[in-house]
Design an enzyme around this catalytic site. Structure first.
Site, PDB file in Angstrom:
ATOM      1  CB  SER A 108      -0.956  -0.041   1.198  1.00  0.00           C
ATOM      2  OG  SER A 108      -1.882   1.000   1.139  1.00  0.00           O
ATOM      3  CG  ASP A 244      -2.870   3.769  -1.702  1.00  0.00           C
ATOM      4  OD1 ASP A 244      -3.601   3.563  -2.693  1.00  0.00           O
ATOM      5  OD2 ASP A 244      -2.898   3.048  -0.701  1.00  0.00           O
ATOM      6  CG  ASP A 246      -3.066  -0.987  -2.359  1.00  0.00           C
ATOM      7  OD1 ASP A 246      -3.052   0.178  -1.919  1.00  0.00           O
ATOM      8  OD2 ASP A 246      -3.714  -1.904  -1.822  1.00  0.00           O
ATOM      9  CG  ASP A 248      -6.291   0.493  -0.654  1.00  0.00           C
ATOM     10  OD1 ASP A 248      -5.422   1.399  -0.659  1.00  0.00           O
ATOM     11  OD2 ASP A 248      -6.340  -0.381   0.244  1.00  0.00           O
TER      12      ASP A 248
END
Length: 479
Positions: A108, A244, A246, A248
């Site tokens: 992340s 960000d 990833d 999400d």
């Protein structure tokens, strides 16, 4: 083969569950550790499905970790459906459509020297109870793990994710808008471009890099604040968007390059979708209650598993037809109910998503006939700021929070000595102090890294930023 359980491997490796998935230093995420996590997931949580969806982000360490997980899946007699580098919500959505569990290798937003793994049941993100079941699960490791190369990636999941938004919002939803995309090293940098153009926008790509950039949407770096403002002067655009690592968590800026706070984005997205009931962590802006847009707001601990549990609670209470949604202070939006719109259905996606709030904020501005900088004008004047002390040991953070919870005078003096008397302390997650003048300061140990996070809320943006900055300076000085 050697037999042990995941809990022992966690203790030995230091790779452990945080607020969302397993996290650890890349150096500690060896093949055997990642293999053990995947095997524990398959044995304790994934069920009898014969296929597991697997994908990853763009961190250089992610493909090797994915390969170790894939080997565990194959050794369990199951098929690997490899989707390559895709946003976490795209992988989760495709897995749900297929009725299959999923493993996503991503750190992340956390620093470059770390990485992680997220796990999804066929019906969504794993719960804290699932994590405990995995920790207790027996794992059997081969004497040596020789992970085979990852197979070619399927294009179906990316196409399904694009179609999800096109079907519901339509090809002219963002027509006439010029959107800058700050690409950096986001795994969504290509698919976000595709989605925005499919919805009618023209896209200006900016800032692409092959060096991983740990974008934290709750603590935007000074260079990214400056960069967005500079780009706004150099280019003419209606908004600038990013995510960000990833994808999400969204990062949404207006035509001036000013980034919106994630908890404000969550309110706007809920309004655009017509949510009846909203779940959000205790750290989010209190404008969500004060705006009067929602029938009920439920506060939880920080972390998507707690928001998901809250959404399930409200859905069970209010029954079919109630539109339940959730969001976090990082801007990630979770949809707990199907929503009918434009003759199509936006299916529930109870995991953080960056694309939906991006489309919602842009759509709301277009619907209201205003600029993105003006969509927040109708909200109560409450402003938040957040930052962190990095390399601050988790145990030190916990000890500090415990000490402040027991000593109100110490808490008032350390957190906000100029804000008046301490009116209330909330220990739902960390320590959240409300003061007589309405100021709020919240300290919390990070669940993903050795960091102490500070959230502040006040009646002006300058005051919120000053509260946050001064609190962290005092904490650092006495550490």
């Amino acid at each position: 083969m050697s037999m042990t359980n995941l809990r022992q491997i966690v203790t030995q490796s230091g790779v452990q569950f945080g607020t969302s998935g397993a996290r650890g230093l890349v150096a500690s995420m060896r093949d055997d550790v990642c293999y053990a996590y995947a095997q524990a997931f398959l044995r304790a949580v994934a069920g009898a499905a014969d296929t597991v969806v697997l994908g990853h982000d763009l961190r250089p360490s992610s493909p090797a970790i994915a390969a170790a997980c894939a080997q565990a899946v194959r050794d369990a007699g199951k098929r690997v459906l490899f989707v390559g580098a895709l946003p976490t919500p795209a992988i989760a959505y495709y897995a749900a459509v297929q009725g299959a569990p999923a493993i996503v290798v991503t750190g992340s937003h956390i620093p470059f020297d770390r990485n992680g793994i997220k796990f999804y049941r066929a019906d969504g993100e794993i719960s804290k109870a699932d994590e405990q079941a995995m920790l207790d699960a027996g794992v059997q490791l081969p004497a040596a793990i020789a992970a085979a190369p990852l197979p070619p990636a399927s294009d179906e999941p990316a196409n399904a994710y694009v179609q999800r938004y096109l079907d519901v919002f339509g090809a002219d939803a963002l027509a006439g808008l010029r959107i800058a995309v700050y690409e950096h090293s986001s795994v969504a940098r290509d698919i976000l471009h595709t989605i925005l153009e499919a919805l009618g926008a023209s896209v200006l790509p900016l800032g692409r890099t092959d060096q991983f950039v740990p974008i934290d949407t709750e603590a935007v770096r000074a260079e990214d604040i400056e960069r967005a403002a500079q780009w706004a002067q150099e280019h003419s655009f209606d908004a600038i968007v990013s995510t960000d690592g990833d994808a999400d968590r969204p990062l949404i800026g207006d035509e001036r390059g000013t980034w919106l706070r994630g908890d404000i984005v969550g309110i706007l997205c809920g309004q655009y979708l017509g949510a009846d009931f909203v779940v959000t962590p205790v750290s989010s802006n209190t404008a969500v209650e004060r705006c009067g847009s929602f029938k009920e707001v439920l506060r939880t601990r920080i972390g998507s598993p707690y928001v998901i549990a809250g959404m399930e609670q409200l859905a069970a209470t209010h029954g079919q037809g109630a539109v339940v949604a959730g969001y976090e202070a990082n801007g990630g939006f979770l949809l707990g109910s199907d929503i009918a719109r434009n003759g199509a259905t936006l299916k529930a996606l109870p995991t953080r998503d960056a694309v939906l709030p991006i489309v919602a904020v842009l759509g709301l501005a277009r619907e209201r006939g205003c600029r993105v900088s003006e969509v927040t004008r109708a909200l109560p004047p409450r402003f938040t700021a957040s930052d962190r002390l990095q390399e601050f040991a988790t145990e030190s953070s916990r000890q500090l929070v415990a000490r402040l919870a027991q000593d109100g005078a110490l808490a008032a003096g350390l957190l906000a000595p100029q804000s008046g008397e301490l009116a209330n302390i909330d220990t739902t997650d960390g320590l959240r102090a409300t003061f007589a003048n309405g100021d709020i300061v919240h300290l919390r140990p990070s669940g993903n890294a050795p960091e102490l996070r500070c959230y502040a809320e006040a009646s002006t943006q300058a005051d919120a930023e000053a509260l946050c900055r001064a609190c962290l300076e005092r904490v650092a000085a006495q550490a």
